[in-house]
Design a protein around this motif. Structure first.
Motif, PDB file in Angstrom:
ATOM      1  N   PHE A 290     -57.046 -30.882 -21.738  1.00  0.00           N
ATOM      2  CA  PHE A 290     -56.985 -30.304 -23.085  1.00  0.00           C
ATOM      3  C   PHE A 290     -57.823 -29.040 -23.169  1.00  0.00           C
ATOM      4  O   PHE A 290     -57.476 -28.107 -23.904  1.00  0.00           O
ATOM      5  CB  PHE A 290     -57.296 -31.326 -24.187  1.00  0.00           C
ATOM      6  CG  PHE A 290     -58.738 -31.679 -24.396  1.00  0.00           C
ATOM      7  CD1 PHE A 290     -59.622 -30.770 -24.954  1.00  0.00           C
ATOM      8  CD2 PHE A 290     -59.207 -32.950 -24.080  1.00  0.00           C
ATOM      9  CE1 PHE A 290     -60.952 -31.109 -25.169  1.00  0.00           C
ATOM     10  CE2 PHE A 290     -60.526 -33.287 -24.301  1.00  0.00           C
ATOM     11  CZ  PHE A 290     -61.399 -32.362 -24.827  1.00  0.00           C
TER      12      PHE A 290
ATOM     13  N   HIS B 149     -55.723 -26.378 -21.538  1.00  0.00           N
ATOM     14  CA  HIS B 149     -54.589 -26.108 -22.425  1.00  0.00           C
ATOM     15  C   HIS B 149     -55.021 -25.163 -23.549  1.00  0.00           C
ATOM     16  O   HIS B 149     -54.389 -24.129 -23.785  1.00  0.00           O
ATOM     17  CB  HIS B 149     -54.058 -27.424 -22.993  1.00  0.00           C
ATOM     18  CG  HIS B 149     -53.085 -27.256 -24.132  1.00  0.00           C
ATOM     19  ND1 HIS B 149     -51.771 -26.913 -23.941  1.00  0.00           N
ATOM     20  CD2 HIS B 149     -53.250 -27.376 -25.474  1.00  0.00           C
ATOM     21  CE1 HIS B 149     -51.165 -26.835 -25.117  1.00  0.00           C
ATOM     22  NE2 HIS B 149     -52.033 -27.107 -26.062  1.00  0.00           N
ATOM     23  N   GLY B 150     -56.094 -25.514 -24.226  1.00  0.00           N
ATOM     24  CA  GLY B 150     -56.541 -24.684 -25.350  1.00  0.00           C
ATOM     25  C   GLY B 150     -56.957 -23.300 -24.897  1.00  0.00           C
ATOM     26  O   GLY B 150     -56.555 -22.288 -25.475  1.00  0.00           O
TER      27      GLY B 150
HETATM   28  C1  HEM Z   1     -45.870 -26.074 -26.304  1.00  0.00           C
HETATM   29  C2  HEM Z   1     -46.135 -27.149 -26.940  1.00  0.00           C
HETATM   30  C3  HEM Z   1     -47.523 -27.663 -27.182  1.00  0.00           C
HETATM   31  C4  HEM Z   1     -47.877 -28.967 -27.094  1.00  0.00           C
HETATM   32  C5  HEM Z   1     -46.951 -30.150 -26.758  1.00  0.00           C
HETATM   33  C6  HEM Z   1     -49.276 -29.049 -27.375  1.00  0.00           C
HETATM   34  C7  HEM Z   1     -50.008 -30.236 -27.383  1.00  0.00           C
HETATM   35  C8  HEM Z   1     -51.356 -30.328 -27.634  1.00  0.00           C
HETATM   36  C9  HEM Z   1     -52.103 -31.534 -27.751  1.00  0.00           C
HETATM   37  C10 HEM Z   1     -51.530 -32.922 -27.625  1.00  0.00           C
HETATM   38  C11 HEM Z   1     -53.393 -31.211 -28.014  1.00  0.00           C
HETATM   39  C12 HEM Z   1     -54.525 -32.145 -28.348  1.00  0.00           C
HETATM   40  C13 HEM Z   1     -55.326 -32.653 -27.241  1.00  0.00           C
HETATM   41  C14 HEM Z   1     -56.407 -33.553 -27.756  1.00  0.00           C
HETATM   42  O1  HEM Z   1     -57.042 -33.232 -28.786  1.00  0.00           O
HETATM   43  O2  HEM Z   1     -56.633 -34.572 -27.140  1.00  0.00           O
HETATM   44  C15 HEM Z   1     -53.480 -29.793 -28.037  1.00  0.00           C
HETATM   45  C16 HEM Z   1     -54.649 -29.081 -28.237  1.00  0.00           C
HETATM   46  C17 HEM Z   1     -54.695 -27.707 -28.400  1.00  0.00           C
HETATM   47  N1  HEM Z   1     -53.626 -26.829 -28.367  1.00  0.00           N
HETATM   48 FE1  HEM Z   1     -51.685 -27.321 -27.996  1.00  0.00          FE
HETATM   49  N2  HEM Z   1     -49.764 -27.803 -27.628  1.00  0.00           N
HETATM   50  C18 HEM Z   1     -48.719 -26.924 -27.531  1.00  0.00           C
HETATM   51  C19 HEM Z   1     -48.753 -25.544 -27.733  1.00  0.00           C
HETATM   52  C20 HEM Z   1     -49.891 -24.847 -28.063  1.00  0.00           C
HETATM   53  C21 HEM Z   1     -49.933 -23.440 -28.352  1.00  0.00           C
HETATM   54  C22 HEM Z   1     -48.737 -22.500 -28.328  1.00  0.00           C
HETATM   55  C23 HEM Z   1     -51.222 -23.130 -28.621  1.00  0.00           C
HETATM   56  C24 HEM Z   1     -51.858 -21.793 -28.986  1.00  0.00           C
HETATM   57  C25 HEM Z   1     -51.335 -20.638 -28.970  1.00  0.00           C
HETATM   58  C26 HEM Z   1     -52.000 -24.326 -28.489  1.00  0.00           C
HETATM   59  C27 HEM Z   1     -53.371 -24.406 -28.677  1.00  0.00           C
HETATM   60  C28 HEM Z   1     -54.100 -25.559 -28.599  1.00  0.00           C
HETATM   61  C29 HEM Z   1     -55.534 -25.618 -28.781  1.00  0.00           C
HETATM   62  C30 HEM Z   1     -56.457 -24.432 -29.063  1.00  0.00           C
HETATM   63  C31 HEM Z   1     -55.907 -26.955 -28.649  1.00  0.00           C
HETATM   64  C32 HEM Z   1     -57.310 -27.520 -28.780  1.00  0.00           C
HETATM   65  C33 HEM Z   1     -57.935 -27.738 -27.450  1.00  0.00           C
HETATM   66  C34 HEM Z   1     -59.272 -28.351 -27.633  1.00  0.00           C
HETATM   67  O3  HEM Z   1     -59.355 -29.405 -28.253  1.00  0.00           O
HETATM   68  O4  HEM Z   1     -60.256 -27.742 -27.151  1.00  0.00           O
HETATM   69  N3  HEM Z   1     -51.168 -25.360 -28.157  1.00  0.00           N
HETATM   70  N4  HEM Z   1     -52.226 -29.256 -27.808  1.00  0.00           N
END
Ligand code: HEM
Lengths: 642, 209
Positions: A84, A87-88
């Protein structure tokens, strides 16, 4: 590759041949590495950022697979932390901003009627640094050394005692490295838009997309230093035993958060603003009219850029002790409401007053409006402090900021990809395939993230690698996971559509949409010199205006053809009066060498090979010195533009 | 294409001739100004962090008997660094009129002043390091980070000036029509100078207030 070149009657055959000779690049390995052409660099930004998006998306799919059912064992807790976090980090820093800067790189010179960016070599350098910094950070993941502290890396959890290993060193150094690229690109955009606009393009005729990019660039200039300083101090604390964040020796952990959010508040706008600019650029072609309220939109862009800093100050003064656990996306969305609400109403009015042409780019714009507005609603809800306390750090927050970021950045980008694909590749995309992609992405997005509101309200915290079945979160989580696969298929179709267009697409005419801005006056894809004759701009919609078209026709004066060398035109900052013709730099390998030396520097800092780092630093200095060495006085002279 | 008369063509290149026209700012100027703007923001954050940590720390500052910083040496350093902008200005005006000797002398004078500043800073560090280091406590961390970061900027500025001096020794690098690089380096140097005043106030004077 160029299929439909519209030979500009304003430039003679000899002029065209000379332009091709001065600007063209013979395909070779060296030319590939040495290019300074903003179109090639822009394309590379788009492809590279797209690649990082795929990686970060795959991370998300693994996370969703792990969370599909309670107590699954797809990944370990340690791995989940890295997933995560990466990802972020990758989505925010390696995908969103570089992707939008890729559009900017490709489009800004074309939209303002110039032959390149103000600093083409710096542009190439910025790209290489972005690529290397991205690889630098991603390379840590297979070794299990990726950042694992969330994308905002709070101390003390990110400190040396609590988080040994290289994880957070990768974070600090990687973001410092990347910051060089972002800053260079920002400076380049500002100067390009100030000095290289076509004659006649006074400030009130600058396309909204360019306004948005420039405002973003200003925010980068003033916001990024805070993040850089923060990371520098984090690295010093971790590696060299300083005490900035160490309360035992007089430091303060809150300092990290202050500096991070001084950057973080504007960063939301840094991501969303250029995407909104894309929306403003796409709409006219599909509503057959200019965007309603141009001056108001410009005003709101400028207002957002300024307020985004004021918000933070206000935030700090008002509360004394800042409540920084408060999700920053919420604050951002609350304050963004007025100016960005204004923009939304302007777009709705444009759609109401115009004649809609339903094509894929417009579908994505509509998808954007719906999703972004929903994200805005939940954003306003956070303003109720009691509610905020309840949902902070729950999946409600995750739902909210994905609505804002996917709605506010990804949808516009997809609209932009379909809209400009003909210009970028010279090929048309497949309309039906595009529609399928849209509906899958749109449905997938809502199926994934809407349920997160619910199980967030039911109490599921974010950043947990699994959950038990008792609280009853399992069903909705499964829905989210299914949705994320749907979303992935939709995005895959986008990719298929792009590859299909490049391979099999119908050759695109110069102006397939009957668009309003200058990029549509160039060939598809544009010649290396962009414009055989630099246009003289007479209105806000130069392509819909006879006089601008005439200015590149017969009778165009040689001061706008400039075929004697690799030349483009400087104009005055406000009114775009022609000032003088200037020589533009030739392709060179120095940007690549400089970026590679920096990569060596940051890598050796990471592994504590300090002597190597010193050598790398000297190489950096030497390369810059050679780069800037003044050219020998040239024999030939440059024609002076009156 | 034929040149516009031998004299101009021989003395200046394409790029140079263009700077002769008294029209508008160049891209280089804007680029340097933007760069300085972002650097200034960085210093602002740095000094802001100093005050933040100081006021969060409590009444006793500097902590742990480090004592108020000595003033004599920093004031001498100020007296050396601040005037170092003058020869740059003089050199820049000189080269605009084509006087290469002024460019060389002015740059050389600035080099001497800047290097003196760094030498003084080195002796200051030598003394201070006996009392406290970067790892002693947060005050030490701040002191060495802020002054060290500024010192690094002086070093970068000196490298620019030295580089200009080296290139100016080659005839034709700079002249009445080609002095953009001189102006850009000058902007940077003035900036490094001005930042020192803020640092002098923050690090050396403010603890005595
Ligand atoms: C393409 C589909 C996407 C999926 C399926 C997805 C899924 C997720 C999930 C499940 C989390 C939560 C993880 C957790 O808290 O345990 C997450 C966190 C996050 N996502 Fe996405 N996401 C997607 C696209 C994006 C996009 C396009 C962005 C930004 C441009 C983004 C930015 C973030 C950020 C900043 C976090 C927080 C990370 C952290 O907790 O430090 N995501 N995402």
């Amino acid at each position: 590759m160029s299929t439909t070149t519209t030979p500009s009657p304003g430039a003679s055959r000899e002029d065209l041949a000379r332009l091709a000779e001065h600007w063209g690049e013979r395909p070779s390995l060296r030319a590939w590495f040495a290019t300074v052409d903003h179109k090639r660099i822009g394309r590379r930004y788009l492809v590279t950022a797209g690649f990082f998006f795929v990686l970060a998306g795959l991370n998300a799919l693994v996370m969703r697979t792990q969370l599909a059912r309670p107590e699954a064992g797809v990944v370990s807790p340690q791995e989940y932390n890295q997933l995560f976090s990466m990802h972020g980090i990758a989505m925010i820093f390696l995908f969103a901003t570089p992707m939008l800067f890729g559009f900017g790189n490709f489009l800004v010179p074309l939209m303002i009627g110039s032959r390149d960016m103000a600093f083409p070599r710096l542009n190439a350098f910025g790209y290489w640094v972005f690529l290397f910094a991205g690889l630098f950070m991603w390379a840590s993941l297979p070794f299990g050394a990726a950042p694992n502290n969330g994308w905002f890396a709070y101390v003390p959890l990110s400190g040396e005692q609590n988080n040994p290993g290289l994880h957070m060193d990768v974070y600090a150094l990687g973001l410092l490295f990347l910051g060089i690229s972002t800053t260079a690109a920002a400076i380049n955009f500002i100067v390009t838009a100030l000095k290289l606009r076509a004659p006649g393009m006074s400030l009130n005729r600058v396309p909204l997309f360019v306004w948005a990019i420039v405002a973003t660039a200003f925010m980068v200039i003033f916001a990024l230093p805070a993040l850089n300083l923060d990371n520098a101090m984090l690295f010093l604390d971790r590696r060299f035993g300083t005490h900035f964040f160490d309360p035992a020796a007089g430091g303060n952990v809150l300092l990290w958060q202050h500096l991070f959010w001084i950057f973080g508040h504007p960063d939301v706008y840094i991501i969303v603003m250029p995407a909104l600019g894309i929306v403003s650029a796409v709409l006219p072609a599909f509503t057959r009219r200019g965007v309603v309220g141009y001056p108001l939109i410009v005003l709101s862009i400028v207002a957002i850029a300024i307020i985004s800093f004021g918000v933070w100050v206000h935030h700090m003064f008002a509360t004394g002790l800042p409540q920084l656990s408060y999700s920053f996306f919420s604050a951002a969305s609350t304050v963004i409401t007025i100016p960005s609400g204004l923009q939304i109403f302007a777009w709705l009015a444009t759609m109401l007053l115009g004649r809609l042409v339903i094509r894929v780019p417009l579908l994505f714009v509509i998808g954007f409006v719906v999703t972004f507005v929903l994200g805005g609603f939940t954003g306003v809800m956070f303003a109720l402090t009691a509610f905020d306390q309840q949902v902070t750090d729950s999946y409600f927050v995750v739902a909210h900021f994905h609505y804002v970021l996917i709605g506010g950045a990804v949808f516009p980008m997809l609209a932009g990809i379909y809209y400009w694909l003909p210009k970028i590749t010279g090929r048309m995309y497949h309309e039906r395939l595009g529609r399928w992609a849209f509906w899958l992405v749109f449905a997938g997005m809502h199926v994934t993230f809407f349920p997160m509101h619910l199980y967030g309200l039911f109490g599921m915290p974010r950043r947990v690698y699994t959950y038990r079945s008792e609280p009853g979160w399992a069903g909705w989580n499964l829905v989210s996971t299914v949705g994320s696969y749907l979303l992935a298929v939709g995005l895959l179709l986008v990719l298929v559509g792009v590859v299909h267009a490049v391979r099999r697409g119908r050759p695109a005419p110069a102006d397939p949409w009957d668009g309003d801005s200058l990029e549509w006056s160039t060939a598809s894809p544009p010649e290396p010199h962009n414009f055989p004759v630099l246009p003289r701009v007479h209105s806000l919609h130069p392509m819909w205006d006879e006089r601008t078209a005439e200015s590149v026709g017969p009778g165009a004066t040689s001061d706008r053809i400039l075929s004697e060398g690799r030349h483009t035109l400087f104009t005055s900052e406000l009114d775009a009066h022609p000032e003088r013709a200037v020589q533009m730099p030739e392709p060179t390998l120095k940007p690549l060498v400089l970026a590679a030396a920096l990569l060596l520097f940051f890598t050796s800092m990471l592994f504590a090979w300090y002597p190597v780092a010193a050598v790398a630093a000297l190489t950096v200095a030497a390369t810059i010195a050679v780069w800037l060495w003044p050219p020998r006085p040239l024999e030939q002279d440059l024609k002076v533009v009156p | 294409m034929t040149g516009h008369g031998g004299v101009v063509a021989a003395a200046t290149g394409a790029e140079a001739l263009s700077t002769e026209l008294p029209v508008g700012r160049s891209t280089g100027w804007w680029g340097m100004v933007m760069f300085v703007a972002t650097e200034a923001t960085l210093f602002a954050c740095l000094l802001g962090s100093y005050f933040y940590l100081r006021f969060q720390y409590g009444p006793q500052w500097p902590p742990n008997g480090i004592g108020d910083p000595e003033l004599l040496k920093p004031l001498v350093m100020t007296a050396v660094l601040l005037p170092s902008s003058l020869p740059v200005v003089w050199a820049e005006h000189g080269i605009r009129q084509g006087q290469r000797w002024r460019l060389r002398c002015g740059l050389a004078a600035t080099m001497v002043l800047g290097a003196t500043f760094l030498a003084l800073q080195a002796t200051e560090y030598a003394e201070k390091l006996k009392h406290f280091t970067m790892t002693t406590d947060v005050y030490g961390s701040l002191f060495y980070l802020i002054t060290g970061f500024h010192g690094l900027h002086v070093l970068v500025g000196l490298t620019m000036i030295g580089w200009l001096l080296a290139t100016s020794l080659r005839g034709g690098s700079f002249g009445a029509h080609r002095h953009e690089r001189v102006r850009n380096a000058a902007i940077y140097w003035h900036f490094v100078d001005l930042v020192w005043i803020a640092i002098l106030f923050t690090i050396y004077l403010s603890p005595r207030l």
